[in-house]
Scaffold this active site. Structure first.
Site, mmCIF file in Angstrom:
data_model
loop_
_atom_site.group_PDB
_atom_site.id
_atom_site.type_symbol
_atom_site.label_atom_id
_atom_site.label_comp_id
_atom_site.label_asym_id
_atom_site.label_seq_id
_atom_site.Cartn_x
_atom_site.Cartn_y
_atom_site.Cartn_z
ATOM 1 C CD GLU A 192 -19.542 12.901 -13.012
ATOM 2 O OE1 GLU A 192 -19.790 12.420 -12.592
ATOM 3 O OE2 GLU A 192 -18.469 14.062 -12.734
ATOM 4 N N PRO A 195 -13.405 5.969 -6.693
ATOM 5 C CG PRO A 195 -14.929 8.156 -6.483
ATOM 6 C CD PRO A 195 -13.995 7.371 -7.178
ATOM 7 N NE ARG A 220 6.047 2.988 3.917
ATOM 8 C CZ ARG A 220 7.041 3.347 4.059
ATOM 9 N NH1 ARG A 220 7.101 4.673 3.866
ATOM 10 N NH2 ARG A 220 6.663 3.676 5.811
ATOM 11 C CG ASP A 225 7.770 -3.672 12.513
ATOM 12 O OD1 ASP A 225 7.928 -3.968 11.118
ATOM 13 O OD2 ASP A 225 9.043 -4.109 12.785
HETATM 14 CL CL1 6GU Z 1 -8.907 6.067 -6.131
HETATM 15 N N1 6GU Z 1 -10.547 8.382 -8.030
HETATM 16 C C1 6GU Z 1 -11.083 9.570 -7.132
HETATM 17 N N2 6GU Z 1 -10.968 10.622 -8.131
HETATM 18 N N3 6GU Z 1 -11.335 9.990 -5.828
HETATM 19 C C2 6GU Z 1 -11.655 9.267 -4.724
HETATM 20 C C3 6GU Z 1 -10.943 7.424 -5.014
HETATM 21 C C4 6GU Z 1 -10.180 7.416 -6.685
HETATM 22 N N4 6GU Z 1 -10.363 7.478 -3.751
HETATM 23 C C5 6GU Z 1 -11.110 8.463 -3.264
HETATM 24 N N5 6GU Z 1 -11.477 9.373 -3.661
#
Ligand code: 6GU
Length: 255
Positions: free
Chosen positions: A116, A89, A154, A169
């Site tokens: 974490e 995140p 894809r 597209d």
């Molecule tokens: Cl890449 N990992 C996690 N744990 N939560 C997320 C994310 C990634 N992308 C959005 N939320």
């Protein structure tokens, strides 16, 4: 292209990639997926992959060494240089432009965190790029890795048939897709916009473009750079707005 997934649950990502377009891309040899479990590189009977954070606080942090050894094993499995992406995140937001860039690499190693997070020193030493798939919290990077695998698969040459390529597209061009309809023409839930039945291909293309512009304006104004629109598109968007503001923009209403 080759994608290696470093994860405590590599089968999870493999399952996500087993169906549809991505499964077919693997069958066609356009994508090869490989999983590496850091637990297999963790010593001792307990095969420990995490520990408590220095400085205290809740949760656990993934240990450097099992991840490092799993990444190095993945690197060594193919001589081509790999770009290492950590799904977190804390990463930059994944976009279609980034997907296109990743899809052009012959090799990716996707690192999935749990708990974490991952010891920062491992990230500094091994990771080229940190990516997030949106502003919400997932329990681990696996779903995000599956999203990356799908989106890059894809784009591999030969992964999509013509119809699928055409559908691709719309978002590629930065607008949302227009609405779609199929049989029957008349249904208790409504009728099909008349223009789509007209056989007039120029009119149909004009209607679809207008719907794409209008939807993007309504739903994702952040995507719409009105200054960059050509004269014809601005006129179509103005026509959509006029119709919308007159309250004529019912789902079944091209009246
Ligand atoms: Cl890449 N990992 C996690 N744990 N939560 C997320 C994310 C990634 N992308 C959005 N939320």
């Amino acid at each position: 292209m080759r994608v290696d997934v470093v994860s405590l649950f590599p089968e999870f990502v493999a399952q996500c990639a087993a169906f549809g377009v991505v499964g077919r891309a693997q069958e066609r040899g356009l994508l090869s997926l490989h999983g590496w479990n850091p637990r297999d590189y963790a010593p001792g009977n307990y095969r420990r992959v995490d520990d408590r954070p220095f400085g205290g606080g809740p949760g656990m942090v993934m240990l450097i060494d099992p991840l490092h050894d799993a990444i190095e094993a993945a690197r060594a499995a193919d001589p081509r240089e790999a770009k290492v992406v950590y799904l977190t995140p804390q990463g930059a937001r994944l976009t279609q432009a980034k997907v296109r860039e990743l899809a052009a690499h012959p090799r990716l190693i996707l690192l999935c965190g749990r708990y974490e997070g991952v010891d920062e020193r491992l990230i500094e030493a091994e990771v080229d790029e940190e990516l997030s798939i949106g502003d919400y919290v997932l329990s681990g990077g696996e779903l995000a890795a599956a999203v990356v695998v799908d989106a890059v698969a894809r784009l591999q040459e030969g992964a999509l048939n013509d119809a699928e390529s055409a559908a691709q597209d719309s978002f590629e061009h930065g607008l949302l897709d227009c609405p779609h309809y199929t049989r029957p023409v008349e249904h208790p839930l409504g009728h099909v916009p008349e223009v789509l039945l007209s056989g007039n291909h120029a009119e149909i293309a004009r209607w679809r473009r207008m719907e794409s512009l209008g939807r993007t304006w309504l739903r994702r104004p952040d995507l719409l750079d009105e200054q960059a629109l050509g004269k014809a598109d601005r006129a179509l968007l103005d026509a959509f707005r006029a119709r919308y503001l007159q309250g004529l923009d019912e789902p079944d209403g091209d009246a």
